[in-house]
Design a protein around this motif. Structure first.
Motif, short mmCIF file in Angstrom:
data_model
loop_
_atom_site.label_atom_id
_atom_site.label_comp_id
_atom_site.label_asym_id
_atom_site.label_seq_id
_atom_site.Cartn_x
_atom_site.Cartn_y
_atom_site.Cartn_z
N ALA A 149 -3.28 7.20 -0.55
CA ALA A 149 -4.37 6.54 -1.28
C ALA A 149 -5.68 6.69 -0.52
CB ALA A 149 -4.05 5.07 -1.48
N ARG A 150 -6.75 7.00 -1.24
CA ARG A 150 -8.07 7.17 -0.64
C ARG A 150 -9.07 6.27 -1.35
NH1 ARG A 150 -7.19 12.25 -2.35
NH2 ARG A 150 -9.18 12.17 -3.48
N PRO A 151 -10.07 5.77 -0.63
CA PRO A 151 -11.07 4.90 -1.26
C PRO A 151 -11.76 5.55 -2.45
CG PRO A 151 -11.27 4.80 1.12
CD PRO A 151 -10.29 5.88 0.84
N ASP A 152 -12.02 6.87 -2.38
CA ASP A 152 -12.77 7.51 -3.46
C ASP A 152 -11.95 7.72 -4.73
OD1 ASP A 152 -11.12 9.60 -2.70
OD2 ASP A 152 -12.73 10.95 -2.10
N MET A 153 -10.69 7.28 -4.73
CA MET A 153 -9.90 7.31 -5.95
C MET A 153 -10.25 6.18 -6.90
SD MET A 153 -6.09 8.28 -4.54
CE MET A 153 -5.68 9.92 -3.95
N ALA A 154 -11.06 5.22 -6.44
CA ALA A 154 -11.38 4.04 -7.24
C ALA A 154 -12.88 3.92 -7.46
CB ALA A 154 -10.86 2.77 -6.56
N ASP A 155 -13.25 3.38 -8.60
CA ASP A 155 -14.62 2.98 -8.87
C ASP A 155 -14.57 1.72 -9.73
OD1 ASP A 155 -14.01 3.82 -11.45
OD2 ASP A 155 -15.27 5.60 -11.39
N MET A 156 -15.71 1.32 -10.30
CA MET A 156 -15.75 0.07 -11.05
C MET A 156 -15.05 0.15 -12.40
SD MET A 156 -17.04 -2.45 -9.37
CE MET A 156 -17.73 -3.63 -10.52
N ARG A 157 -14.65 1.33 -12.83
CA ARG A 157 -13.88 1.46 -14.07
C ARG A 157 -12.38 1.56 -13.78
NH1 ARG A 157 -15.82 5.82 -18.21
NH2 ARG A 157 -14.66 4.43 -19.60
N THR A 158 -12.01 1.32 -12.53
CA THR A 158 -10.63 1.48 -12.10
C THR A 158 -9.99 0.12 -11.81
OG1 THR A 158 -11.23 3.58 -11.05
CG2 THR A 158 -9.12 2.63 -10.43
N VAL A 159 -8.77 -0.05 -12.27
CA VAL A 159 -7.92 -1.14 -11.81
C VAL A 159 -6.89 -0.52 -10.87
CG1 VAL A 159 -6.18 -2.86 -12.45
CG2 VAL A 159 -8.21 -2.54 -13.87
N VAL A 160 -6.71 -1.13 -9.71
CA VAL A 160 -5.75 -0.63 -8.73
C VAL A 160 -4.55 -1.57 -8.72
CG1 VAL A 160 -5.34 -0.02 -6.32
CG2 VAL A 160 -7.61 0.36 -7.34
N LEU A 161 -3.38 -1.02 -8.93
CA LEU A 161 -2.13 -1.79 -8.86
C LEU A 161 -1.36 -1.37 -7.62
CD1 LEU A 161 -0.97 -1.47 -12.60
CD2 LEU A 161 -2.46 -3.21 -11.59
N VAL A 162 -1.00 -2.34 -6.82
CA VAL A 162 -0.22 -2.08 -5.60
C VAL A 162 1.16 -2.70 -5.81
CG1 VAL A 162 -0.06 -2.42 -3.11
CG2 VAL A 162 -2.30 -2.12 -4.19
N GLY A 163 2.19 -1.91 -5.68
CA GLY A 163 3.53 -2.41 -5.91
C GLY A 163 3.99 -3.35 -4.81
N SER A 164 5.05 -4.08 -5.09
CA SER A 164 5.72 -4.85 -4.04
C SER A 164 6.59 -3.89 -3.24
CB SER A 164 6.58 -5.95 -4.67
OG SER A 164 7.77 -5.40 -5.22
N SER A 165 7.31 -4.42 -2.27
CA SER A 165 8.18 -3.56 -1.46
C SER A 165 9.32 -2.98 -2.30
CB SER A 165 8.75 -4.34 -0.27
OG SER A 165 9.59 -5.39 -0.74
N ARG A 166 9.58 -3.56 -3.48
CA ARG A 166 10.69 -3.12 -4.32
C ARG A 166 10.23 -2.21 -5.47
NH1 ARG A 166 15.41 -5.51 -3.98
NH2 ARG A 166 15.77 -5.41 -6.25
N THR A 167 8.97 -2.02 -5.63
CA THR A 167 8.47 -1.17 -6.72
C THR A 167 8.85 0.28 -6.44
OG1 THR A 167 6.61 -2.67 -7.02
CG2 THR A 167 6.42 -0.50 -8.02
N ARG A 168 9.34 0.95 -7.46
CA ARG A 168 9.78 2.33 -7.26
C ARG A 168 9.51 3.17 -8.50
NH1 ARG A 168 14.62 -0.98 -6.93
NH2 ARG A 168 16.07 -0.67 -8.69
N ARG A 169 9.76 4.46 -8.36
CA ARG A 169 9.52 5.38 -9.46
C ARG A 169 10.77 5.51 -10.34
NH1 ARG A 169 5.07 9.02 -8.83
NH2 ARG A 169 4.10 8.93 -6.78
N ALA A 170 10.53 5.81 -11.61
CA ALA A 170 11.58 6.19 -12.55
C ALA A 170 11.01 7.35 -13.37
CB ALA A 170 11.98 5.03 -13.44
N GLY A 171 11.26 8.57 -12.93
CA GLY A 171 10.61 9.72 -13.55
C GLY A 171 9.11 9.67 -13.28
N ARG A 172 8.31 9.78 -14.35
CA ARG A 172 6.85 9.76 -14.18
C ARG A 172 6.28 8.34 -14.18
NH1 ARG A 172 4.01 9.27 -19.06
NH2 ARG A 172 5.29 9.35 -20.94
N PHE A 173 7.17 7.34 -14.26
CA PHE A 173 6.73 5.95 -14.31
C PHE A 173 6.99 5.23 -12.98
CE2 PHE A 173 7.84 6.99 -18.75
CZ PHE A 173 6.61 6.73 -19.35
#
Length: 248
Positions: A217-241
């Motif tokens: 993750a880099r700071p320039d990936m976000a701006d004021m039109r961006t919502v940033v979601l940070v997973g918990s320690s249990r958040t994981r991928r399922a395919g592209r999700f």
């Protein structure tokens, strides 16, 4: 002579941007309004029509805007105060009640309704999968109305509680360095593989959803039109999700 129709005031959420995410309840209120009050970009989302007065204002005059709306309703106008997302999430509903509390006693008798909307946080989570599927919190990273030290404290406590987190207003031109501090704080306490979702302009033609890791993750990936979601320690991928299991 017939008595003038009583005024009313609705504080409405226009959703994250897409017309399809505006609720029928909000659409009906907009159709019945004589006046639309709000931050200029949100007012611009309401189509002009005969008999409708648009009152656009700047971003940092929430109380002044709320008092204006209450005054219009007290004068018999049918007023909708518009916010993006949901009006009760970092938006105008709270400012409206702050102005009401401090205002003249007759405002307390006004017909006031808060009309919920789909938040950018929930729209972003749906686009990414289900990263907020278990306990989560939302934190506004702007320090316009609170010290940035308090922002960092709340993030530390959310990490300690292992919440998934949704960050509003992550990075602006005036606050370009602060989101970097947030990422550094997260890296101190979280594993480098912690999932981070950058959801920009959700539900609009410019929508961009990126699922990455805290390490990348880099700071320039976000701006004021961006919502940033940070997973918990249990958040994981399922395919592209990405998703967070419903178990603790």
């Amino acid at each position: 002579m017939a008595a003038a129709a009583p005024g009313w005031l609705a504080v409405a959420g226009l959703g994250p941007g897409g017309a399809g995410l505006v609720t029928p309840e909000v659409s009906a209120a907009l159709a019945g309004a004589t006046d639309i009050v709000g931050y200029a970009p949100y007012v611009a989302r309401v189509p002009a029509r005969a008999g409708l007065v648009l009152h656009a204002s700047d971003n940092r005059v929430e109380l002044e805007r709320a008092r204006h709306a209450l005054s219009l309703a007290a004068a018999g106008r049918r007023v909708v105060v518009v916010s993006s997302g949901d009006p009760g999430v970092f938006a105008m509903a709270s400012a409206l009640f702050e102005a009401l509390e401090a205002g003249p006693p007759d405002w307390a008798g006004l017909d006031i309704r808060i009309l919920p909307g789909i938040t950018a946080m929930l729209a972003a989570a749906a686009a990414a999968g289900a990263p907020l599927g278990h306990d989560f919190c939302a934190i506004n990273l702007s320090d316009n109305l609170k010290p940035f030290d308090l922002v960092l404290k709340r993030i530390r406590l959310a990490v300690e509680g292992d919440f998934a987190m949704a960050f509003y207003n992550p990075r602006s031109r005036a606050r370009a360095a602060q989101f970097a501090q947030v990422l550094d704080l997260l890296r101190e306490s979280c594993a480098p593989g912690r999932l981070v979702i950058f959801a920009r302009a959700v539900s609009t033609p410019d929508e961009d959803i990126r699922i990455t890791t805290l390490a990348d993750a880099r700071p320039d990936m976000a701006d004021m039109r961006t919502v940033v979601l940070v997973g918990s320690s249990r958040t994981r991928r399922a395919g592209r999700f990405a998703y967070t299991p419903r178990s603790a």
